[in-house]
Design a protein around this motif. Structure first.
Motif: not given
Length: 716
Positions: A275, A277-278, A297, A299, A304
């Motif tokens: 995805e 994101k991770f 994460q 970012s 998480d």
């Protein structure tokens, strides 16, 4: 040009000539230096699928020149010849062979020469240089989109993109190392950096080696000699501290995964989520019996969630990254040996187990990939007491699998999702090499190549494979024996036992030459029986088989090696009074152990690069199998060979590379000191400036040394 015609010509010459050609003697030099030039079966160079297509390519000779050839069904097309490639760029003018080519897409190939990187357009034959790395660049990792390269220089990590390179790390402390393999290549980790599928994010290991002791290797080629210090963490001592960095190419920003827990734990199974994101990582304790699968994460590196934990009574080995199921981004396959063998289990990203996928008394050795639908997974796994590698296909939503390969032997496979077919290379003790395309049903779509056995040109005997029973009186053990080609069952022969028997290694497989080193044939032709047994503790036989040696290295293995000796002694053609043993690394440890712990068994031993006391060996490997000297003092004491030198009866030669960074020279030096202190006569030879083994032309010298010593001491 028709490839089949090209392949038939040498075969025809062989058929016509073999009737009167006398077989050659396999001398030691040829057996070592000629392994690939004279003794290796014919093969297709650079055989690979053309990406996202039904075609495959290889490098073949046409009118004496190398050509990259693409094959589609029966049609063959030359893409470019070596002379044409050399004319495309001044940096390629001195090429002597076709460089290693890789399909980036159905029209483009990528390759590099030194630190210059190129792309070749298959239609126009145009070559463009897209990157040039600075001198000293190492540990190169090209991103999947082929527009950036991660590399290291000394202890820092860099990324090349858009005709320049950017520093990902700027550590002045040489003990802070980024982008290099951590944990001394254990835990299935073979890279220091990993790209995301979109090529925009780079995950990398950063290891702090500040606390690790410095070991002083010595460069004897300078005047005077100078130190070559390495950082070497010995069992029970301070280890490295590893972090997981995440670098965003577009933002030119690095964050670190917020991993909690002891600093000397391990980070493995690093996988980017589909995805975007991770990132997922397995956090394993230093004892190596507990792993936690966490998600962070991309970012900011924030923790998480924990998906699940897995524990083992003795130790666990979690080698594989997560395999996310295509079209179902919330599902992945996880490899575990919880049922005794390494198999696939399907989970969702909530951490819930959905089902076991593969199952049985065999283990996965390679994951080939999903089919286009994502409903099936293709793997390579063991069979035939672990000696075979077979192709299996499984439904990810069910438990069980289908073996699609049909012949007993070893398959090496490249899977093509585009046509659901396999490029399969096969060999066995009976068949030197076959290359073919297999359908997912197992049917042979096309035979690409069948090679003659090059050993047929030499006066040697074929290895024999069989099983004996382990010292536990229950477990079958694989054995290999090589006899002289003129073997006479009415004669008695001296024996060389070649051993390893350590974790992570398997000496005997049902492939070309059965995994035997070709010097063994030369030794056999000198009049020796050459014998090997893979005892308990060795690789690819499941958890119970390898766990049998836990906390007591050199105990069950010795018992199993002695079962092999007992089998030999029961054969009327074996001279039990003339038996020698040889091994390297763990095999050196086993050789020395057998010479000291069963001193009446072997008359001669040659131990190369031997572990003499496990407290001198590195943290990651030793503590998995032995724990630490503090937590397992009895096991370390029993395995140590430093206090057992007085037991030696036969002749023992110790060989060690002078700059061995794996089994450091201190092992042999400590052993020699113990021999001197106990007035025990032992022989020693070192190879100056060689590391853990002796490679290249000096390997001839090594094996002459080994075999001459055995000849002399056995009186042969």
């Amino acid at each position: 040009m028709n490839k089949k015609v090209l392949r038939l010509i040498p075969a025809l010459v062989f058929i016509l000539s073999s009737g009167w050609a006398q077989k050659q003697t396999l001398d030691l030099k040829t057996s070592i230096l000629g392994v690939y030039s004279k003794l290796y079966p014919d093969y297709s160079k650079q055989l690979q699928w053309v990406k996202s297509s039904n075609e495959y390519s290889l490098v073949d000779k046409i009118e004496g020149e190398d050509h990259l050839v693409v094959v589609r069904k029966k049609d063959e097309k030359s893409i470019i010849s070596l002379p044409e490639l050399k004319q495309t760029h001044e940096a390629l003018a001195n090429l002597k062979a076709m460089p290693s080519l890789k399909w980036v897409d159905p029209q483009t190939l990528a390759f590099h020469v030194g630190l210059k990187f190129f792309k070749l357009d298959a239609a126009s034959k145009k070559v463009s240089q897209w990157a040039s790395l600075p001198e000293g660049a190492e540990n190169l990792e090209i991103n999947p989109t082929y527009d950036a390269i991660a590399f290291t220089r000394e202890n820092n990590l860099y990324v090349w993109q858009d005709d320049n390179f950017k520093a990902v790390t700027k550590e002045e402390n040489e003990a802070i190392v980024s982008g290099q393999v951590p944990s001394r290549n254990e835990f299935g980790i073979h890279n220091g950096a990993y790209w995301s599928e979109d090529g925009k994010t780079l995950a990398f290991y950063q290891k702090d080696e500040t606390a690790i002791s410095i070991y002083p290797l010595v460069d004897v080629t300078s005047l005077p000699a100078k130190e070559m210090p390495i950082r070497y963490p010995m069992a029970g001592q301070a280890s490295e501290h590893v972090k997981l960095g995440i670098y965003n190419l577009e933002q030119e920003k690095t964050v670190f995964a917020q991993v909690t827990g002891p600093r000397d734990q391990y980070i493995t199974n690093v996988t980017f989520g589909p995805e975007g994101k991770f990132i997922y990582a397995g956090i394993m304790n230093r004892e190596q019996n507990h792993i936690t699968l966490n998600r962070y994460q991309l970012s900011d590196g924030a923790f998480d969630k924990t998906l699940f934990e897995e524990k083992e009574e003795k130790y666990g080995q979690w080698h594989y990254p997560l395999q996310f199921v295509p079209n179902r981004p919330n599902e992945f396959l996880w490899v575990s040996e919880r049922d005794g063998f390494e198999h696939l289990y399907r989970y969702n990203t909530k951490g819930e187990l959905l089902n076991q996928v593969t199952k049985g008394d065999w283990m996965i050795t390679e994951i080939l990939g999903f089919d286009k639908s994502g409903k099936k997974i293709n793997v390579v796994g063991t069979a035939n007491y672990g000696m075979d590698r077979q192709i299996y296909v499984a439904d990810v939503k069910k438990t069980g699998q289908k073996k699609i390969s049909s012949k007993s032997g070893v398959y090496t496979v490249k899977y093509n999702k585009a046509n659901n077919q396999f490029l399969a290379t096969f060999s066995s003790n009976e068949i030197a090499r076959e290359e073919s395309i297999l359908a997912v049903s197992g049917k042979t779509v096309k035979t690409i190549l069948t090679s003659e056995n090059p050993m047929e040109h030499y006066q040697v005997a074929k290895p024999e494979l069989f099983q004996i029973t382990a010292a536990d009186q229950a477990t079958p053990l694989n054995c290999r024996i090589i006899k002289p080609s003129n073997f006479d069952p009415n004669k008695k022969y001296p024996v060389i036992v070649y051993t390893y028997n350590g974790p992570g290694v398997q000496l005997i497989t049902n492939r070309y030459n059965t995994g035997a080193s070709t010097w063994m044939y030369t030794a056999a032709e000198k009049g020796y029986i050459v014998f090997t047994v893979d005892g308990r503790g060795s690789h690819n036989r499941g958890k119970a088989f390898k766990h049998a040696t836990h906390k007591k290295l050199g105990t069950e293995e010795i018992a199993d090696q002695l079962e092999g000796v007992n089998w030999l002694k029961a054969q009327p053609w074996v001279n039990a009074d003339k038996m020698a043993i040889h091994g390297w690394s763990y095999g050196g440890f086993m050789t020395t152990s057998l010479m000291l712990k069963t001193p009446d068994t072997f008359k001669v031993g040659v131990a190369g690069g031997p572990v003499m006391d496990w407290k001198y060996y590195e943290v990651m490997y030793t503590e998995r199998y032995m724990q630490t000297p503090e937590t397992n003092p009895e096991g370390f004491a029993k395995a140590s060979l430093l206090d057992k030198t007085q037991n030696l009866k036969g002749d023992l030669l110790i060989i060690h590379g002078s700059i061995d960074p794996v089994v450091v020279p201190q092992h042999s030096m400590a052993f020699l000191k113990a021999c001197v202190d106990n007035e025990v006569k032992v022989d020693f030879f070192t190879y100056p400036m060689h590391e853990h083994n002796v490679r290249g032309k000096n390997r001839v010298h090594l094996m002459e040394k080994v075999l001459d010593y055995i000849d002399e001491k056995l009186g042969e």
